[in-house]
Design an enzyme around this catalytic site. Sequence first.
Site, PDB file in Angstrom:
ATOM      1  N   CYS A  75      -5.854  15.707   2.996  1.00  0.00           N
ATOM      2  CA  CYS A  75      -5.788  16.072   1.717  1.00  0.00           C
ATOM      3  C   CYS A  75      -5.018  17.242   1.331  1.00  0.00           C
ATOM      4  O   CYS A  75      -4.348  17.956   2.323  1.00  0.00           O
ATOM      5  CB  CYS A  75      -7.475  16.579   0.931  1.00  0.00           C
ATOM      6  SG  CYS A  75      -8.398  15.145   1.612  1.00  0.00           S
TER       7      CYS A  75
ATOM      8  N   LYS B 294      10.444  -1.538  16.111  1.00  0.00           N
ATOM      9  CA  LYS B 294      10.822  -0.197  15.531  1.00  0.00           C
ATOM     10  C   LYS B 294      12.290  -0.139  15.260  1.00  0.00           C
ATOM     11  O   LYS B 294      12.856   0.205  14.337  1.00  0.00           O
ATOM     12  CB  LYS B 294      10.344   1.108  16.112  1.00  0.00           C
ATOM     13  CG  LYS B 294       8.793   1.294  16.069  1.00  0.00           C
ATOM     14  CD  LYS B 294       8.380   2.038  14.634  1.00  0.00           C
ATOM     15  CE  LYS B 294       8.503   0.885  13.557  1.00  0.00           C
ATOM     16  NZ  LYS B 294       6.825   0.370  13.596  1.00  0.00           N
TER      17      LYS B 294
ATOM     18  N   GLU C   8       6.169  -3.559  20.050  1.00  0.00           N
ATOM     19  CA  GLU C   8       6.321  -2.572  18.874  1.00  0.00           C
ATOM     20  C   GLU C   8       7.344  -1.736  19.146  1.00  0.00           C
ATOM     21  O   GLU C   8       8.280  -1.421  18.296  1.00  0.00           O
ATOM     22  CB  GLU C   8       4.913  -1.852  18.928  1.00  0.00           C
ATOM     23  CG  GLU C   8       5.133  -0.450  18.042  1.00  0.00           C
ATOM     24  CD  GLU C   8       5.024  -0.984  16.712  1.00  0.00           C
ATOM     25  OE1 GLU C   8       4.977  -2.226  16.148  1.00  0.00           O
ATOM     26  OE2 GLU C   8       5.136   0.012  15.748  1.00  0.00           O
TER      27      GLU C   8
ATOM     28  N   LYS D  45       6.649  -0.786   2.134  1.00  0.00           N
ATOM     29  CA  LYS D  45       5.721  -0.440   2.883  1.00  0.00           C
ATOM     30  C   LYS D  45       4.587  -1.508   2.765  1.00  0.00           C
ATOM     31  O   LYS D  45       3.854  -1.476   3.799  1.00  0.00           O
ATOM     32  CB  LYS D  45       5.458   1.028   2.319  1.00  0.00           C
ATOM     33  CG  LYS D  45       4.343   1.763   3.207  1.00  0.00           C
ATOM     34  CD  LYS D  45       4.480   2.294   4.409  1.00  0.00           C
ATOM     35  CE  LYS D  45       3.502   2.715   5.023  1.00  0.00           C
ATOM     36  NZ  LYS D  45       3.801   2.767   6.506  1.00  0.00           N
TER      37      LYS D  45
ATOM     38  N   ASN E 138     -10.056  20.060   3.504  1.00  0.00           N
ATOM     39  CA  ASN E 138      -9.473  19.124   4.100  1.00  0.00           C
ATOM     40  C   ASN E 138      -9.963  18.787   5.548  1.00  0.00           C
ATOM     41  O   ASN E 138      -9.878  19.837   6.453  1.00  0.00           O
ATOM     42  CB  ASN E 138      -8.188  19.519   4.270  1.00  0.00           C
ATOM     43  CG  ASN E 138      -6.822  18.386   5.251  1.00  0.00           C
ATOM     44  OD1 ASN E 138      -7.258  17.272   5.105  1.00  0.00           O
ATOM     45  ND2 ASN E 138      -5.905  19.096   5.470  1.00  0.00           N
ATOM     46  N   GLY E 139     -10.088  17.598   6.148  1.00  0.00           N
ATOM     47  CA  GLY E 139     -10.645  17.351   7.568  1.00  0.00           C
ATOM     48  C   GLY E 139     -11.898  16.704   7.543  1.00  0.00           C
ATOM     49  O   GLY E 139     -12.117  15.907   6.489  1.00  0.00           O
TER      50      GLY E 139
ATOM     51  N   GLU F 248      14.034  -2.792  12.746  1.00  0.00           N
ATOM     52  CA  GLU F 248      13.822  -2.308  11.384  1.00  0.00           C
ATOM     53  C   GLU F 248      14.281  -1.026  10.770  1.00  0.00           C
ATOM     54  O   GLU F 248      14.731  -0.843   9.545  1.00  0.00           O
ATOM     55  CB  GLU F 248      12.008  -2.306  10.916  1.00  0.00           C
ATOM     56  CG  GLU F 248      11.356  -1.266  11.568  1.00  0.00           C
ATOM     57  CD  GLU F 248       9.819  -1.446  10.908  1.00  0.00           C
ATOM     58  OE1 GLU F 248       9.742  -1.939  10.100  1.00  0.00           O
ATOM     59  OE2 GLU F 248       8.945  -0.650  11.742  1.00  0.00           O
TER      60      GLU F 248
ATOM     61  N   ARG G  42       0.395  14.014   0.233  1.00  0.00           N
ATOM     62  CA  ARG G  42      -0.842  14.067   1.146  1.00  0.00           C
ATOM     63  C   ARG G  42      -2.195  13.279   0.868  1.00  0.00           C
ATOM     64  O   ARG G  42      -2.898  13.100   1.618  1.00  0.00           O
ATOM     65  CB  ARG G  42      -1.562  15.531   1.214  1.00  0.00           C
ATOM     66  CG  ARG G  42      -0.448  16.451   1.948  1.00  0.00           C
ATOM     67  CD  ARG G  42      -1.053  17.948   2.057  1.00  0.00           C
ATOM     68  NE  ARG G  42      -2.057  18.027   3.001  1.00  0.00           N
ATOM     69  CZ  ARG G  42      -1.935  17.975   4.487  1.00  0.00           C
ATOM     70  NH1 ARG G  42      -0.665  18.106   4.892  1.00  0.00           N
ATOM     71  NH2 ARG G  42      -2.805  18.013   5.184  1.00  0.00           N
TER      72      ARG G  42
ATOM     73  N   HIS H  63      12.415 -17.700  31.930  1.00  0.00           N
ATOM     74  CA  HIS H  63      12.191 -19.191  31.210  1.00  0.00           C
ATOM     75  C   HIS H  63      13.343 -19.205  30.227  1.00  0.00           C
ATOM     76  O   HIS H  63      13.225 -20.063  29.357  1.00  0.00           O
ATOM     77  CB  HIS H  63      11.109 -19.178  31.005  1.00  0.00           C
ATOM     78  CG  HIS H  63      10.081 -19.054  31.946  1.00  0.00           C
ATOM     79  ND1 HIS H  63       9.829 -20.091  32.853  1.00  0.00           N
ATOM     80  CD2 HIS H  63       9.079 -18.176  32.366  1.00  0.00           C
ATOM     81  CE1 HIS H  63       8.925 -19.662  33.740  1.00  0.00           C
ATOM     82  NE2 HIS H  63       8.343 -18.519  33.542  1.00  0.00           N
TER      83      HIS H  63
ATOM     84  N   TRP I 215      -7.446  12.484   0.070  1.00  0.00           N
ATOM     85  CA  TRP I 215      -7.306  11.166   0.666  1.00  0.00           C
ATOM     86  C   TRP I 215      -8.670  10.967   1.325  1.00  0.00           C
ATOM     87  O   TRP I 215      -8.933  11.528   1.943  1.00  0.00           O
ATOM     88  CB  TRP I 215      -6.066  11.422   1.740  1.00  0.00           C
ATOM     89  CG  TRP I 215      -5.964  10.291   2.824  1.00  0.00           C
ATOM     90  CD1 TRP I 215      -6.504  10.270   3.897  1.00  0.00           C
ATOM     91  CD2 TRP I 215      -5.263   9.066   2.499  1.00  0.00           C
ATOM     92  NE1 TRP I 215      -6.042   8.983   4.553  1.00  0.00           N
ATOM     93  CE2 TRP I 215      -5.302   8.344   3.752  1.00  0.00           C
ATOM     94  CE3 TRP I 215      -4.378   8.400   1.559  1.00  0.00           C
ATOM     95  CZ2 TRP I 215      -4.654   7.067   3.606  1.00  0.00           C
ATOM     96  CZ3 TRP I 215      -3.774   7.363   1.553  1.00  0.00           C
ATOM     97  CH2 TRP I 215      -3.802   6.598   2.811  1.00  0.00           C
TER      98      TRP I 215
HETATM   99  O1  M6R Z   1      -0.327  -2.711   5.736  1.00  0.00           O
HETATM  100  P1  M6R Z   1      -0.218  -3.547   6.805  1.00  0.00           P
HETATM  101  O2  M6R Z   1      -0.687  -2.963   8.199  1.00  0.00           O
HETATM  102  O3  M6R Z   1      -1.035  -4.752   6.591  1.00  0.00           O
HETATM  103  O4  M6R Z   1       1.323  -4.073   7.059  1.00  0.00           O
HETATM  104  C1  M6R Z   1       1.778  -5.028   7.869  1.00  0.00           C
HETATM  105  C2  M6R Z   1       3.277  -4.896   8.144  1.00  0.00           C
HETATM  106  O5  M6R Z   1       3.727  -5.293   6.841  1.00  0.00           O
HETATM  107  C3  M6R Z   1       3.786  -3.567   8.679  1.00  0.00           C
HETATM  108  O6  M6R Z   1       2.902  -3.101   9.913  1.00  0.00           O
HETATM  109  C4  M6R Z   1       5.177  -3.566   8.898  1.00  0.00           C
HETATM  110  O7  M6R Z   1       5.661  -4.601  10.019  1.00  0.00           O
HETATM  111  C5  M6R Z   1       6.000  -2.205   8.961  1.00  0.00           C
HETATM  112  N1  M6R Z   1       7.140  -2.441   8.470  1.00  0.00           N
HETATM  113  C6  M6R Z   1       6.167  -2.129  10.415  1.00  0.00           C
HETATM  114  O8  M6R Z   1       6.825  -0.621  10.860  1.00  0.00           O
END
Ligand code: M6R
Length: 608
Positions: free
Chosen positions: A2, A486, A482, A603, A101-102, A489, A27, A505, A75
């Site tokens: 927060c 990263k 992952e 996002k 906050n916390g 993307e 925040r 394979h 938050w």
């Molecule tokens: O909000 P969510 O965790 O459901 O989102 C899922 C994906 O859209 C999200 O993880 C996406 O792959 C991100 N860009 C990963 O960095």
Amino acid sequence: MCGIVGYVGPKPVIDVLMPGLARLEYRGYDSAGVALNHGGSLTVLKQAGRIADLQGLVDREGPAEAHTGIGHTRWATHGAPNTGNAHPHMDCRRDVVVVHNGIIENWVDLKAKLVENGHDFDSDTDTEVVAHLIEEMADLPLADAVRKVMNQADGALALVVMRKSEPDVLVGARRGSPLVVGRGKGENFLASDIPAFLEHTRHMVIVEDDRVVEIRPDEIVLTDLEGNSMPLDERMVEWDFEAAEKGGFDTFMLKEIFEQPHAIADTLAGRIESPGRVVLDELTIDSEILREVDKVFVVACGTSYHAAMMAKYAIERWARLPVEIDIASEFRYRDPVLDHRSLVIGISQSGETIDTLAAVRYARAQGSVVIGVSNVVESALARESDAVLYTRAGPEIGVAATKTFTTQLVAMQLLGLYLAQVRGALDPGAIELQVKELLRLPDQVEAVLARADDVKELTSAWVDTRDWFFLGRSGDFPVAMEGALKLKEIAYVRAEGYAAGEMKHGPIALIEPGVVVVGVATDSHVQAKTLSNMEEMKARGGTIVLVAEEGDDVGHVADHVIRVPSGPDLLCTVTAVVPLQLLAYYVATARGMDVDKPRNLAKTVTVE
Ligand code: M6R
């Protein structure tokens, strides 16, 4: 996560608090509120929604003559994001107001005692206990009362408290969560973050953990929790607003990577009971129903799907339940066999991803029990699940998930151990060992972050590398997936995540000089096999980078080794992914990419 701001001085306090809160909106923004002290009378105004919603209320009802006050943007962690749970919170006599906050980990016990003593509570928050505890100490000066509260409260917290009867003083306290003082001329500020007061002063005073600070217009007094006076550590802020919002980091993504120790600690807070039991009170599903479950399905998208991959290993290994995992957008269309004994876990940081929501709705329609795992309180996933387990990473602004991923890993490990505990599938001693290791994770991640510059230096040779592979087995496999996601993307280069044993394979045909192959080899029971697979990549000319635990003998296979602290196999997923986040970050920024807003991405994805 927060935002807090407080002011004492000659200016109309509302003109300081409202712009300060707007600067802190990153925040958290599910509700906001202010408390204003005008000549010994208090006005508290609060509102669900954004700061702009609060502004309307303040314009209508805010007393212009107030010169001392506190504000908060929330938050949610404990209690729904509604007006009643918005800060500030008050005691029964409406004399004390507090913003926080916390997480106060022992708030349930503290509240029970206060209720026994006759206190009435207005909210479902952990914060409100602070106001009632101080009410019980009406005869003490406010700073003494706050010190006593800090000695009773467990967990990470930052508080700012004001009393009607002490109209020219604010008292702040800090443990774990941020709090800084802004020193002005004839005015002083308290805030969770510098942007809240940067337009008024560039002089700040650091408040360390377990310190209490009193501010008056002409005075700042800092003490420890015994009341001993402490010297003021004053600094000049060189940042502009944008840098201050990012805590001095270049981007939100880097800031969020560095927030992971704190986010993990918050996600564990109050969920482990000594000597080593998992306590998930929020999982309001009858234990009998959990004992009856005969199969688990985990559904998620993107990074959250990688958390689902790890969850499969954790739940199968610890709770001895069969687990299927699905990319959420595929789940419904394969006609999965579900019934009332199926437990479906939906993981989504936003809690709004339409594919995951559709999968969860489908499962509920088949009579299955649904647990949502989300970072956003009262998100659609939270509302539509039978129970919800929150990660407590705070708002994540960078599009690439980082701290929400590591907190998902932690939440899923807690859930795996909890299911094992409820079902008696794992010996209590074994659970105790695992949870003790979980509690070490914040420090271990901190240790990995301390070596961020080594990762940066390593990546400088690969800025123009177009082909990357990320390989791992068992718990290291989701980490590799992952790492590849990263890099794809945010750096826009081809990066494949693969199970290390699967390369032979087919994909091994792509390995040649110039390809960088990152192997994750922390999982001891498959490490030898992963290393053999990496030898195969090396023999074809790939440049080999290994993520391995301290002390492991892997140097002969690798061109470069990135070390992480040693720990139990699945728990290492959390530490092992951090250097891969950094690797992607440094490659992307060296390539000049906007890592906070990668092209073509959103996002939250609310279309199928
Ligand atoms: O909000 P969510 O965790 O459901 O989102 C899922 C994906 O859209 C999200 O993880 C996406 O792959 C991100 N860009 C990963 O960095």
